[in-house]
Design a protein around this motif. Structure first.
Motif, mmCIF file in Angstrom:
data_model
loop_
_atom_site.group_PDB
_atom_site.id
_atom_site.type_symbol
_atom_site.label_atom_id
_atom_site.label_comp_id
_atom_site.label_asym_id
_atom_site.label_seq_id
_atom_site.Cartn_x
_atom_site.Cartn_y
_atom_site.Cartn_z
ATOM 1 N N ASP A 181 0.792 -1.226 0.000
ATOM 2 C CA ASP A 181 0.000 0.000 0.000
ATOM 3 C C ASP A 181 0.826 1.279 0.000
ATOM 4 O O ASP A 181 0.311 2.335 0.303
ATOM 5 C CB ASP A 181 -0.940 0.002 1.214
ATOM 6 C CG ASP A 181 -1.977 -1.096 1.098
ATOM 7 O OD1 ASP A 181 -2.519 -1.274 0.007
ATOM 8 O OD2 ASP A 181 -2.231 -1.770 2.107
ATOM 9 N N ARG A 182 2.094 1.205 -0.323
ATOM 10 C CA ARG A 182 2.948 2.383 -0.379
ATOM 11 C C ARG A 182 2.817 3.033 -1.753
ATOM 12 O O ARG A 182 2.479 2.368 -2.730
ATOM 13 C CB ARG A 182 4.398 1.983 -0.129
ATOM 14 C CG ARG A 182 4.642 1.248 1.189
ATOM 15 C CD ARG A 182 4.945 2.147 2.343
ATOM 16 N NE ARG A 182 6.089 2.992 2.135
ATOM 17 C CZ ARG A 182 7.343 2.584 2.190
ATOM 18 N NH1 ARG A 182 7.643 1.331 2.433
ATOM 19 N NH2 ARG A 182 8.317 3.436 1.990
ATOM 20 N N PRO A 183 3.068 4.325 -1.867
ATOM 21 C CA PRO A 183 2.870 5.018 -3.148
ATOM 22 C C PRO A 183 3.625 4.380 -4.314
ATOM 23 O O PRO A 183 3.123 4.323 -5.421
ATOM 24 C CB PRO A 183 3.388 6.436 -2.875
ATOM 25 C CG PRO A 183 3.277 6.609 -1.405
ATOM 26 C CD PRO A 183 3.476 5.231 -0.808
ATOM 27 N N ARG A 184 4.816 3.859 -4.068
ATOM 28 C CA ARG A 184 5.584 3.263 -5.159
ATOM 29 C C ARG A 184 5.252 1.790 -5.344
ATOM 30 O O ARG A 184 5.901 1.098 -6.093
ATOM 31 C CB ARG A 184 7.080 3.393 -4.879
ATOM 32 C CG ARG A 184 7.556 4.825 -4.926
ATOM 33 C CD ARG A 184 9.023 4.898 -4.683
ATOM 34 N NE ARG A 184 9.360 4.130 -3.500
ATOM 35 C CZ ARG A 184 10.583 3.935 -3.066
ATOM 36 N NH1 ARG A 184 11.593 4.408 -3.721
ATOM 37 N NH2 ARG A 184 10.803 3.248 -1.980
ATOM 38 N N GLY A 185 4.270 1.309 -4.608
ATOM 39 C CA GLY A 185 3.930 -0.107 -4.722
ATOM 40 C C GLY A 185 4.858 -0.960 -3.878
ATOM 41 O O GLY A 185 5.274 -0.559 -2.807
ATOM 42 N N VAL A 186 5.212 -2.108 -4.367
ATOM 43 C CA VAL A 186 6.041 -3.050 -3.621
ATOM 44 C C VAL A 186 7.441 -2.476 -3.442
ATOM 45 O O VAL A 186 8.061 -2.025 -4.395
ATOM 46 C CB VAL A 186 6.103 -4.413 -4.352
ATOM 47 C CG1 VAL A 186 7.019 -5.364 -3.625
ATOM 48 C CG2 VAL A 186 4.714 -4.993 -4.503
ATOM 49 N N VAL A 187 7.924 -2.470 -2.195
ATOM 50 C CA VAL A 187 9.275 -1.958 -1.927
ATOM 51 C C VAL A 187 10.294 -2.997 -2.353
ATOM 52 O O VAL A 187 9.998 -4.184 -2.452
ATOM 53 C CB VAL A 187 9.465 -1.612 -0.435
ATOM 54 C CG1 VAL A 187 8.511 -0.540 -0.001
ATOM 55 C CG2 VAL A 187 9.333 -2.834 0.437
ATOM 56 N N SER A 188 11.495 -2.534 -2.592
ATOM 57 C CA SER A 188 12.558 -3.451 -2.999
ATOM 58 C C SER A 188 12.982 -4.309 -1.815
ATOM 59 O O SER A 188 12.748 -3.952 -0.660
ATOM 60 C CB SER A 188 13.758 -2.664 -3.518
ATOM 61 O OG SER A 188 14.373 -1.962 -2.448
ATOM 62 N N ARG A 189 13.625 -5.419 -2.124
ATOM 63 C CA ARG A 189 14.155 -6.288 -1.056
ATOM 64 C C ARG A 189 15.158 -5.539 -0.200
ATOM 65 O O ARG A 189 15.211 -5.711 1.013
ATOM 66 C CB ARG A 189 14.837 -7.511 -1.671
ATOM 67 C CG ARG A 189 13.902 -8.585 -2.069
ATOM 68 C CD ARG A 189 14.724 -9.769 -2.473
ATOM 69 N NE ARG A 189 14.024 -10.956 -2.040
ATOM 70 C CZ ARG A 189 14.267 -12.143 -2.509
ATOM 71 N NH1 ARG A 189 15.190 -12.322 -3.409
ATOM 72 N NH2 ARG A 189 13.589 -13.171 -2.070
ATOM 73 N N GLU A 190 15.974 -4.702 -0.846
ATOM 74 C CA GLU A 190 16.998 -3.948 -0.113
ATOM 75 C C GLU A 190 16.347 -2.975 0.869
ATOM 76 O O GLU A 190 16.777 -2.856 2.005
ATOM 77 C CB GLU A 190 17.906 -3.181 -1.082
ATOM 78 C CG GLU A 190 18.766 -4.060 -1.951
ATOM 79 C CD GLU A 190 18.015 -4.637 -3.162
ATOM 80 O OE1 GLU A 190 16.976 -4.057 -3.573
ATOM 81 O OE2 GLU A 190 18.450 -5.678 -3.675
ATOM 82 N N GLU A 191 15.297 -2.260 0.412
ATOM 83 C CA GLU A 191 14.610 -1.323 1.300
ATOM 84 C C GLU A 191 13.954 -2.051 2.463
ATOM 85 O O GLU A 191 14.030 -1.616 3.616
ATOM 86 C CB GLU A 191 13.556 -0.525 0.526
ATOM 87 C CG GLU A 191 12.873 0.520 1.385
ATOM 88 C CD GLU A 191 11.786 1.286 0.646
ATOM 89 O OE1 GLU A 191 11.173 2.153 1.295
ATOM 90 O OE2 GLU A 191 11.539 1.022 -0.538
ATOM 91 N N ALA A 192 13.314 -3.177 2.193
ATOM 92 C CA ALA A 192 12.680 -3.962 3.255
ATOM 93 C C ALA A 192 13.728 -4.474 4.237
ATOM 94 O O ALA A 192 13.516 -4.432 5.454
ATOM 95 C CB ALA A 192 11.886 -5.120 2.665
#
Length: 143
Positions: free
Chosen positions: A25-36
């Motif tokens: 539900d974040r504006p950019r959609g699915v976050v990257s693995r690195e960000e997570a």
């Protein structure tokens, strides 16, 4: 009440907190693995010790794979045990402070422990320590 587009992490309370990184539900959609992974690492660091109104709270922060041989289903990204289960995370939202005087869900008079808890009045009263399998055998016999 919750702006999901700005929400990075969702926590679900109980006797321990389950933290889920909001990847959808974040504006950019699915976050990257690195960000997570960076967010998970930062949460672990920041949640290990928290300043409460009564002093510092030492916490145990785990990924489910550290506690269980295998994880299935919708498991959380992190699990937090606050002050050896002496502090309970709430299950509701909308408070002016992250610290509540009491339980948000009503009275909670049960006992909680990492090692479990049982009370028994059967058998040899001199025997002080029992194994969990002794309790299991008893429960099987009465159920």
């Amino acid at each position: 009440m919750v702006d999901w587009g700005l929400t990075k992490v969702v926590a679900w309370g109980g006797y321990y907190a389950r933290l889920f990184i909001n990847t959808v539900d974040r504006p950019r959609g699915v976050v990257s693995r690195e960000e997570a992974e960076d967010l998970r690492r930062e949460l672990r660091r920041r949640l290990r010790v928290l300043k409460a109104p009564w002093g510092y709270v030492q916490n145990a922060v785990y990924e489910p794979g550290e506690l269980y041989r295998s994880v299935r289903g919708d498991f959380p990204d992190l699990m937090v045990y606050f002050d050896s289960l002496r502090v309970r995370p709430v299950q509701t939202v909308g408070y002016g402070s992250p610290w509540l005087e009491g339980n948000d869900r009503g009275p909670d008079d049960s006992l909680h422990s990492f090692d479990g808890f049982y009370a028994a009045t059967w058998g040899d009263k001199r025997k002080r320590d029992m194994h969990a399998l002794d309790v299991a055998r008893f429960l099987e016999s009465v159920l």
